[in-house]
Design a protein around this motif. Structure first.
Motif, PDB file in Angstrom:
ATOM      1  N   ALA A   1      -7.251  45.749 -34.041  1.00  0.00           N
ATOM      2  CA  ALA A   1      -6.025  44.981 -34.295  1.00  0.00           C
ATOM      3  C   ALA A   1      -4.798  45.704 -33.735  1.00  0.00           C
ATOM      4  O   ALA A   1      -3.929  45.070 -33.119  1.00  0.00           O
ATOM      5  N   ALA A   2      -4.716  47.010 -33.951  1.00  0.00           N
ATOM      6  CA  ALA A   2      -3.571  47.779 -33.451  1.00  0.00           C
ATOM      7  C   ALA A   2      -3.528  47.759 -31.926  1.00  0.00           C
ATOM      8  O   ALA A   2      -2.458  47.540 -31.336  1.00  0.00           O
ATOM      9  N   LEU A   3      -4.672  47.975 -31.289  1.00  0.00           N
ATOM     10  CA  LEU A   3      -4.719  47.924 -29.825  1.00  0.00           C
ATOM     11  C   LEU A   3      -4.322  46.546 -29.319  1.00  0.00           C
ATOM     12  O   LEU A   3      -3.512  46.424 -28.393  1.00  0.00           O
ATOM     13  N   THR A   4      -4.900  45.521 -29.911  1.00  0.00           N
ATOM     14  CA  THR A   4      -4.620  44.152 -29.479  1.00  0.00           C
ATOM     15  C   THR A   4      -3.142  43.825 -29.636  1.00  0.00           C
ATOM     16  O   THR A   4      -2.502  43.317 -28.702  1.00  0.00           O
ATOM     17  N   ASP A   5      -2.575  44.117 -30.802  1.00  0.00           N
ATOM     18  CA  ASP A   5      -1.164  43.826 -31.058  1.00  0.00           C
ATOM     19  C   ASP A   5      -0.254  44.540 -30.060  1.00  0.00           C
ATOM     20  O   ASP A   5       0.670  43.934 -29.501  1.00  0.00           O
ATOM     21  N   GLU A   6      -0.500  45.810 -29.841  1.00  0.00           N
ATOM     22  CA  GLU A   6       0.353  46.589 -28.934  1.00  0.00           C
ATOM     23  C   GLU A   6       0.201  46.145 -27.486  1.00  0.00           C
ATOM     24  O   GLU A   6       1.184  46.053 -26.750  1.00  0.00           O
ATOM     25  N   LEU A   7      -1.032  45.870 -27.074  1.00  0.00           N
ATOM     26  CA  LEU A   7      -1.253  45.405 -25.704  1.00  0.00           C
ATOM     27  C   LEU A   7      -0.610  44.044 -25.473  1.00  0.00           C
ATOM     28  O   LEU A   7       0.041  43.821 -24.445  1.00  0.00           O
ATOM     29  N   LEU A   8      -0.770  43.133 -26.428  1.00  0.00           N
ATOM     30  CA  LEU A   8      -0.160  41.805 -26.296  1.00  0.00           C
ATOM     31  C   LEU A   8       1.366  41.898 -26.277  1.00  0.00           C
ATOM     32  O   LEU A   8       2.028  41.187 -25.506  1.00  0.00           O
ATOM     33  N   ALA A   9       1.921  42.757 -27.099  1.00  0.00           N
ATOM     34  CA  ALA A   9       3.378  42.943 -27.115  1.00  0.00           C
ATOM     35  C   ALA A   9       3.864  43.475 -25.767  1.00  0.00           C
ATOM     36  O   ALA A   9       4.871  43.003 -25.226  1.00  0.00           O
ATOM     37  N   THR A  10       3.132  44.417 -25.214  1.00  0.00           N
ATOM     38  CA  THR A  10       3.498  44.996 -23.920  1.00  0.00           C
ATOM     39  C   THR A  10       3.431  43.953 -22.810  1.00  0.00           C
ATOM     40  O   THR A  10       4.346  43.839 -21.989  1.00  0.00           O
ATOM     41  N   VAL A  11       2.354  43.188 -22.796  1.00  0.00           N
ATOM     42  CA  VAL A  11       2.184  42.144 -21.787  1.00  0.00           C
ATOM     43  C   VAL A  11       3.288  41.086 -21.909  1.00  0.00           C
ATOM     44  O   VAL A  11       3.831  40.614 -20.906  1.00  0.00           O
ATOM     45  N   THR A  12       3.649  40.746 -23.127  1.00  0.00           N
ATOM     46  CA  THR A  12       4.698  39.758 -23.361  1.00  0.00           C
ATOM     47  C   THR A  12       6.047  40.260 -22.856  1.00  0.00           C
ATOM     48  O   THR A  12       6.792  39.522 -22.197  1.00  0.00           O
TER      49      THR A  12
END
Length: 122
Positions: free
Chosen positions: A28-39
């Motif tokens: 969840a932490a990886l996914t959230d941070e990666l999605l935030a970065t991509v956004t």
């Protein structure tokens, strides 16, 4: 278990060590941070992204390896030790959030297992 050992029952000990690999929290932490970065990158470059999360996870993007290393720091709190990027983050980065997660997650778990074994033996 104030001696830093790791029990097999799961959960965290009183000294902050983790008893079983916290897969859900790390993913969840990886996914959230990666999605935030991509956004954020999409906003900066004026590109549009899919609104569907499954499509977004597979969207062709650029995730630089240095960015991945920074994101990796967010999972330390769930592991009970500081994770080293060597052997976890792919040189050259990733082309999708899914690729980054699929590559890093098993390597994070391997590092956690190695650290757990060290702590059990000490």
């Amino acid at each position: 278990m104030a001696d830093g050992t790791i029990s097999k029952s799961g959960g965290a000990t009183s000294d902050g060590t983790v008893n079983s690999f916290p897969l859900a929290q790390v993913k969840a932490a990886l996914t959230d941070e990666l999605l935030a970065t991509v956004t954020i990158q999409a906003e900066i470059y004026g590109t549009s992204l899919p609104t569907d999360q499954a499509a977004l996870l597979n969207q062709q993007v650029v995730i630089d390896s240095l960015v991945a290393v920074e994101i990796l720091c967010t999972v330390d709190q769930f592991l009970g030790f500081e994770l080293k990027a060597e052997g976890v983050v792919q040189e050259g980065g990733y082309t999708s959030v899914k690729q980054a997660i699929d590559h890093m997650l098993p390597r994070i778990e391997k590092a956690w297992n190695k650290e757990s074994k060290k702590r059990r033996l000490s």
